[in-house]
Structures are given as C-alpha cells and as structure tokens.
Design an enzyme around this catalytic site. Structure first.
Site, PDB file in Angstrom:
ATOM      1  N   LEU A   1     -17.955  -4.028   1.141  1.00 21.70           N
ATOM      2  CA  LEU A   1     -19.085  -3.398   0.461  1.00 21.70           C
ATOM      3  C   LEU A   1     -18.934  -3.467  -1.059  1.00 21.70           C
ATOM      4  O   LEU A   1     -19.654  -2.800  -1.789  1.00 21.70           O
ATOM      5  CB  LEU A   1     -19.208  -1.930   0.881  1.00 21.70           C
ATOM      6  CG  LEU A   1     -19.289  -1.644   2.382  1.00 21.70           C
ATOM      7  CD1 LEU A   1     -19.239  -0.148   2.642  1.00 21.70           C
ATOM      8  CD2 LEU A   1     -20.547  -2.260   2.974  1.00 21.70           C
TER       9      LEU A   1
ATOM     10  N   ARG B   1     -17.877   8.858   8.438  1.00 25.45           N
ATOM     11  CA  ARG B   1     -18.074   7.525   7.891  1.00 25.45           C
ATOM     12  C   ARG B   1     -17.354   6.472   8.725  1.00 25.45           C
ATOM     13  O   ARG B   1     -17.855   5.346   8.882  1.00 25.45           O
ATOM     14  CB  ARG B   1     -17.582   7.484   6.437  1.00 25.45           C
ATOM     15  CG  ARG B   1     -17.909   6.192   5.701  1.00 25.45           C
ATOM     16  CD  ARG B   1     -19.394   5.923   5.612  1.00 25.45           C
ATOM     17  NE  ARG B   1     -20.122   6.996   4.966  1.00 25.45           N
ATOM     18  CZ  ARG B   1     -20.193   7.154   3.654  1.00 25.45           C
ATOM     19  NH1 ARG B   1     -19.576   6.316   2.829  1.00 25.45           N
ATOM     20  NH2 ARG B   1     -20.899   8.148   3.149  1.00 25.45           N
TER      21      ARG B   1
ATOM     22  N   TYR C   1       0.822  -1.215   0.000  1.00 25.16           N
ATOM     23  CA  TYR C   1       0.000   0.000   0.000  1.00 25.16           C
ATOM     24  C   TYR C   1       0.856   1.266   0.000  1.00 25.16           C
ATOM     25  O   TYR C   1       0.352   2.349  -0.287  1.00 25.16           O
ATOM     26  CB  TYR C   1      -0.925   0.046   1.215  1.00 25.16           C
ATOM     27  CG  TYR C   1      -1.905  -1.082   1.348  1.00 25.16           C
ATOM     28  CD1 TYR C   1      -2.110  -2.000   0.317  1.00 25.16           C
ATOM     29  CD2 TYR C   1      -2.641  -1.249   2.520  1.00 25.16           C
ATOM     30  CE1 TYR C   1      -3.010  -3.044   0.461  1.00 25.16           C
ATOM     31  CE2 TYR C   1      -3.550  -2.280   2.665  1.00 25.16           C
ATOM     32  CZ  TYR C   1      -3.726  -3.180   1.643  1.00 25.16           C
ATOM     33  OH  TYR C   1      -4.618  -4.220   1.785  1.00 25.16           O
TER      34      TYR C   1
ATOM     35  N   ILE D   1     -12.806  -5.077   7.520  1.00 24.31           N
ATOM     36  CA  ILE D   1     -11.897  -3.927   7.552  1.00 24.31           C
ATOM     37  C   ILE D   1     -12.357  -2.880   6.537  1.00 24.31           C
ATOM     38  O   ILE D   1     -11.675  -2.605   5.555  1.00 24.31           O
ATOM     39  CB  ILE D   1     -10.431  -4.360   7.309  1.00 24.31           C
ATOM     40  CG1 ILE D   1     -10.323  -5.305   6.103  1.00 24.31           C
ATOM     41  CG2 ILE D   1      -9.841  -5.001   8.555  1.00 24.31           C
ATOM     42  CD1 ILE D   1      -8.889  -5.558   5.661  1.00 24.31           C
TER      43      ILE D   1
ATOM     44  N   ASN E   1     -19.288   3.253  10.197  1.00 23.73           N
ATOM     45  CA  ASN E   1     -18.849   1.880   9.944  1.00 23.73           C
ATOM     46  C   ASN E   1     -18.558   1.110  11.223  1.00 23.73           C
ATOM     47  O   ASN E   1     -18.477  -0.121  11.196  1.00 23.73           O
ATOM     48  CB  ASN E   1     -17.600   1.888   9.061  1.00 23.73           C
ATOM     49  CG  ASN E   1     -17.895   2.299   7.635  1.00 23.73           C
ATOM     50  OD1 ASN E   1     -19.044   2.338   7.202  1.00 23.73           O
ATOM     51  ND2 ASN E   1     -16.841   2.624   6.889  1.00 23.73           N
TER      52      ASN E   1
ATOM     53  N   SER F   1     -12.412   4.047   5.238  1.00 27.67           N
ATOM     54  CA  SER F   1     -12.922   5.396   5.033  1.00 27.67           C
ATOM     55  C   SER F   1     -11.898   6.390   5.543  1.00 27.67           C
ATOM     56  O   SER F   1     -11.275   6.178   6.582  1.00 27.67           O
ATOM     57  CB  SER F   1     -14.253   5.625   5.754  1.00 27.67           C
ATOM     58  OG  SER F   1     -14.681   6.960   5.517  1.00 27.67           O
TER      59      SER F   1
END
Length: 282
Positions: A195, A243, A51, A235, A247, A238
């Site tokens: 999602l 948010r 990442y 996991i 979550n 956001s």
C-alpha cells in the site's frame, strides 16, 4: 473471508498468497500480533533478522500452537538473513541463531535481504542456503530487492533462480521490468509495502476511493485485491486485529477491467523505500 489461494513456486512448494508482515513491530509486541493473525486465519508470517523480532514471532507461534506438530505444517514461515552476515560460514552461524529465536525446527523460506552489489556475496550465501535446504532446515530459497541484473548474476554463479523475489511493489511503484523478468523465469513476485505505507490510498485524485465505494470495501482492500488479481504474493502489515481481518478479506469481490486499468495508470517514478543498488539493511 474465503480461502486464501496458494501460489505454486518453481521448486514445487506452494505459498499462501496473503501473509502478515511484521516490519517495525517491537519484539515485545510481536507475539500478540502473530497470535492475533493466526487466530483470524493467516497461515503465512514474514519476518527477518534485521527486524529484531524473530523471538517475538517464535513466542507468538508457541502461544497459537503453531511452533511444532501437525499445525506447524499448516504454516508458512519466512525469515531473512542480515546483510552483514552474508557469506558461507557466517550464513550458517546466523541461521542457527535465527532458528533458535524462532523456536521451530525449520523455516519455509530463507531469503537474502538485499543484493548489496557493492559488496556482492550472494554466491557464497547461496551455497550455504543450498546446504540448509539439503539438511531440511529450509524448504524454499528466496531473495529480496533483487533487480534483473542481480538475478542474472546469481543464476550465472549458482545455476539457480530463487523461488521468490520480494520487492517494493504498489500502484505508484510497479517495477514492471523486474516483474516481467521474474515471470519469464518462473520466479514468483512478492510485494512488500503493498500500500506504499498507506500513501497509495490517496493516489490518483481519489480513484482508489471511488473504486472502493463502488464495491463497498475499503481503499486498502481495493489495492490488495489488485495485487491478488495480478498473481502477486502480498504481506500487508497491521498490528490491529480488525485491520488484519480486513486485509485478509479480499475474495468476495473482483475488479473490473477498467478498474484494473485505472490502477495500472497510477505507476510513477518514485519509490517509497530504498534503492537496491546502494542500500544495506543490518
């Protein structure tokens, strides 16, 4: 928001069921995102070498006071090995670099990011993981994107199953065979893209929205609650505090059996992400 439950792992560790993912968050922004999440109640942060933001996570832990000391014990921190660095010696070198970027003495879970069956090195990588665990620098060993054949091969070569298999999992891509395999062998299932990167919010001709309205919650909360009630670790990502709070706010309502069945029926044949048989990350 209520207390986030813990999921017991096959090595005796307990992982918070809800964490914050930081995929595609720029390093210079990650520290603020992590600090915000910790402030609203997250105690589980998931990153990866691939990442490119482990240093940002580390800065966020320092700013929030969770890099060391007693508060570090309250945090679950996961990172993942680059696929290009799989192997025994290369894994040990990579971990030294990663732990330096994160600025902490240990990680709670270290994971093989992709199985790369076309260039299988998981057996040698696992030996390095086992050494790091023995040294106390890693607490729990996990994998990502492993299918049953990969898990079976890893077990045959190392005598061990991972504690966690992190896979793409959401209502329109439920991976039931992999989930069943893991549950039968005591491997906890962790969902990334829970999602479907937002795509599943509109799945099923509005069924998620109808369920959300009946509970007075958002469509995202309905899907995340479905995961929670299935016993899945999640996991969601956001970068926005509101948010992040939403979550995490999943414990003031429950889905009915008919609502579960309606979401289960959304399963489909198309993933949102990559194929573990052919993909490699970094």
């Amino acid at each position: 928001m209520g207390q986030v439950p813990g999921i017991g792992l096959n090595d005796g560790m307990v992982i918070p069921q809800v964490g914050l993912g930081v995929l595609r968050v720029e390093d210079e922004r990650t520290d603020g995102v992590v600090e915000s999440a910790l402030a609203v109640g997250y105690r589980h942060i998931d990153t990866a070498a691939g990442y490119g933001n482990e240093a940002g996570v580390g800065r966020g832990l320092v700013r929030a006071g969770y890099a060391d000391g007693d508060r570090r014990k309250d945090l679950w921190l996961t990172t993942k090995l680059k696929d290009s660095e799989q192997g025994y010696d290369s894994t040990l070198r990579a971990f030294d670099r990663q732990i330096g970027a994160l600025g902490t003495d240990y990680v709670d879970m270290y994971m093989i990011h992709w199985p790369t069956p076309f260039d299988w090195r998981a057996d040698r990588t696992w030996r390095a993981f086992d050494r790091l665990r023995g040294e106390g620098r890693v607490r729990t060993l996990g994998v990502c994107n492993f299918l049953p054949d990969h898990l079976e091969r890893l077990h045959a070569e190392t005598g061990e199953y991972p504690s966690v298999d992190q896979i793409e999992l959401h209502p329109s891509w439920q991976q039931r065979d992999t989930v069943a395999y893991c549950k039968e062998r005591g491997i906890a299932v962790e969902a990334y893209s829970p999602l479907a990167r937002g795509a599943d919010l509109e799945a099923g001709d509005g069924v998620i929205g109808r369920i959300a309205r009946s509970h007075g919650v958002s469509p995202a909360q309905v899907i995340l609650r479905w995961h929670i009630e299935n016993g899945t670790i999640i996991i969601p990502k956001s970068v926005h505090r509101r948010r992040q709070e939403e979550n995490l706010d999943l414990f003031s309502f429950r889905l009915g059996a008919d609502e579960h069945e309606a979401i289960d029926a959304l399963d489909g044949p198309i993933r949102a992400g990559h194929d573990p048989m052919t993909f490699t990350y970094a």
